[in-house]
Design an enzyme around this catalytic site. Structure first.
Site, PDB file in Angstrom:
ATOM      1  N   HIS A  20     -41.191  42.178  47.475  1.00  0.00           N
ATOM      2  CA  HIS A  20     -42.393  41.603  46.862  1.00  0.00           C
ATOM      3  C   HIS A  20     -43.132  40.690  47.845  1.00  0.00           C
ATOM      4  O   HIS A  20     -44.365  40.687  47.907  1.00  0.00           O
ATOM      5  CB  HIS A  20     -42.018  40.787  45.626  1.00  0.00           C
ATOM      6  N   HIS A  75     -34.671  42.583  47.534  1.00  0.00           N
ATOM      7  CA  HIS A  75     -35.600  42.898  46.441  1.00  0.00           C
ATOM      8  C   HIS A  75     -36.798  41.954  46.478  1.00  0.00           C
ATOM      9  O   HIS A  75     -37.952  42.399  46.391  1.00  0.00           O
ATOM     10  CB  HIS A  75     -34.871  42.779  45.097  1.00  0.00           C
ATOM     11  N   GLU A  76     -36.527  40.675  46.625  1.00  0.00           N
ATOM     12  CA  GLU A  76     -37.622  39.701  46.651  1.00  0.00           C
ATOM     13  C   GLU A  76     -38.449  39.810  47.937  1.00  0.00           C
ATOM     14  O   GLU A  76     -39.654  39.564  47.931  1.00  0.00           O
ATOM     15  CB  GLU A  76     -37.075  38.282  46.478  1.00  0.00           C
TER      16      GLU A  76
END
Length: 437
Positions: free
Chosen positions: A25, A21-22
């Site tokens: 980003h 998920h990170e």
């Protein structure tokens, strides 16, 4: 031991989901030139970190999430200052956040700040995290559906019921003496001499190609005297069978009792399970069905949380299977899956399916248009884009970036509520966990 292994493996899967998920980003942020100072898995004290270029990568003590830190998340006030003349509590909070955001911008970093990016690039960065969860869910669901398959009843007999169910003995279990309860009798399968591992070929002269067809015929012919043909040790065997009549509860599509009963034919055959691989084309439809159910679960989350507190934690009642569950509870379920008395293929399918469902839910949850969730930043960027376009149409001056700092009090309140919810659900997972049983 198997339970511990399951907990560890599922914790690794959750950690991978957070890390990816990170990464969702991080990669577009770096691609668009934003300076990323931190990439962290977990919260709280740092237990390991390493500096690579501008970014410090690390692990923190509480593995309940993760974050990346980009400089310039908050723009200056309209007058260009990082402080305003207001001195109220909220104004002080906003001023402090602006000052901290400005302090992260060093010499030469003026064009590497997040708020200076075009709207489309900010949206890509903020949607990158949830998109990674969605992609991971797709990969895991595809592995389950196409690689392993879905369980369905086979025509092979796994077990045989002992007695005909009655209203006083709905399970059809025999007494400790081995005799059937009063008012019941031996199940037709027992009387006919059907054995475990027999394969049903036909019943009543109708070929059995799947278990649903056999079940439908049996239920529709209570009291009928017929012949059932089975394959036993490679031999075809015909057996005389008289179908009993039994009153049974009606279940819905999820396997929950509806409170209704039906009188139908009964034999006492319990089928085995076979795993049937699905075509790749089944994945979108399967995920769409789960997405609709996840949206319903997300909308009903406040009600489920209220019921969890009032009926379970305070009232001492049984915990509902659809109550909210935390990372702790999901990890514990991973241990339960590993410890169950199931074939390995069933454990792997359930394990991966649970991880896929979790990632699908995280994708939807992070799209909620409220700060501090990713969807809140996306909503702010889209609003800014609309506002600037309207200003151009009207020939008005560029209004500049949306002042997200003014929404920080809302973000702090939402974060506090989410933290409280997390504490409540974690406590419930510790004292009254959901069990696969």
């Amino acid at each position: 031991m198997l339970e511990v292994i399951g907990i560890v493996l599922f914790a690794i899967l959750i950690g991978a989901s957070i890390a990816l998920h990170e990464v969702g980003h991080l990669l577009p942020a770096k691609r668009f030139g934003v300076k990323v100072t931190d990439y962290m898995i977990g919260f709280g004290p740092t237990i390991w970190s390493r500096q690579r270029g501008d970014t410090r990568y690390g692990l923190k003590a509480l593995p309940l999430g993760g974050y990346i830190r980009m400089i310039g998340m908050l723009p200056p006030a309209r007058d260009g200052r990082t402080r305003s003349m207001s001195t109220g509590r909220f104004a002080t909070m906003i001023n402090d956040a602006r000052r901290q955001s400005n302090d992260e911008i060093g010499p030469g970093d003026e064009n590497r700040v997040f708020y200076r990016l075009p709207v489309r690039k900010r949206v890509v960065i903020m949607l990158g995290g949830p998109t990674m969860n969605l992609l991971l869910a797709i990969v895991l669901f595809t592995a389950v559906l196409v690689g392993i398959g879905l369980p369905q009843a086979s025509t092979s007999i796994q077990a045989i019921g002992t007695c005909v169910p009655t209203s006083s003995s709905p399970s059809g279990a025999a007494l400790p003496s081995g005799q059937c309860p009063t008012g019941s009798s031996a199940a037709p399968a027992v009387v006919a001499g059907i054995k475990v591992d027999d394969i049903v070929l036909s019943i009543g002269g109708v070929d059995v190609t799947d278990w649903t067809a056999a079940t439908d015929w049996i239920r529709a012919h209570p009291g009928a005297a017929t012949t059932i043909t089975v394959q036993r040790d490679g031999q075809v065997v015909d057996l005389a069978l008289t179908i009993a009549s039994a009153t049974r509860p009606v279940f819905d599509d999820q396997g929950a009792p509806t409170g209704q009963v039906i009188t139908a034919g009964y034999v006492g055959l319990i089928p085995g399970v076979e795993w049937v691989r699905q075509p790749l084309s089944s994945v979108p439809a399967y995920m769409w069905d789960l997405t609709r159910k996840s949206v319903v679960a997300l909308v009903s989350l406040p009600v489920r949380l209220y019921e969890l507190v009032t009926q379970t934690l305070i009232g001492g009642g049984q915990r509902a299977a659809d109550s909210p569950v935390s990372v702790v509870g999901v990890t514990r379920l991973g241990g339960d899956i590993a410890a169950t008395d199931q074939p390995l293929v069933a454990k792997v399918a359930t394990f991966l399916g649970l991880a896929a469902s979790l990632n699908l839910f995280l994708f939807l949850f992070n799209l909620l248009p409220i700060l501090p969730l990713d969807g809140g930043h996306v909503a702010g960027a889209l609003y800014e884009g609309v506002r600037r376009r309207v200003s151009r149409w009207r020939g008005a001056p560029d209004p500049g970036p949306v002042d997200m700092a003014r929404l920080l009090p809302v973000a702090y309140v939402v974060a506090g509520v989410l933290l409280m919810m997390g504490v409540v659900v974690i406590w419930a997972d510790l004292v009254k966990p959901i069990s696969l049983g």
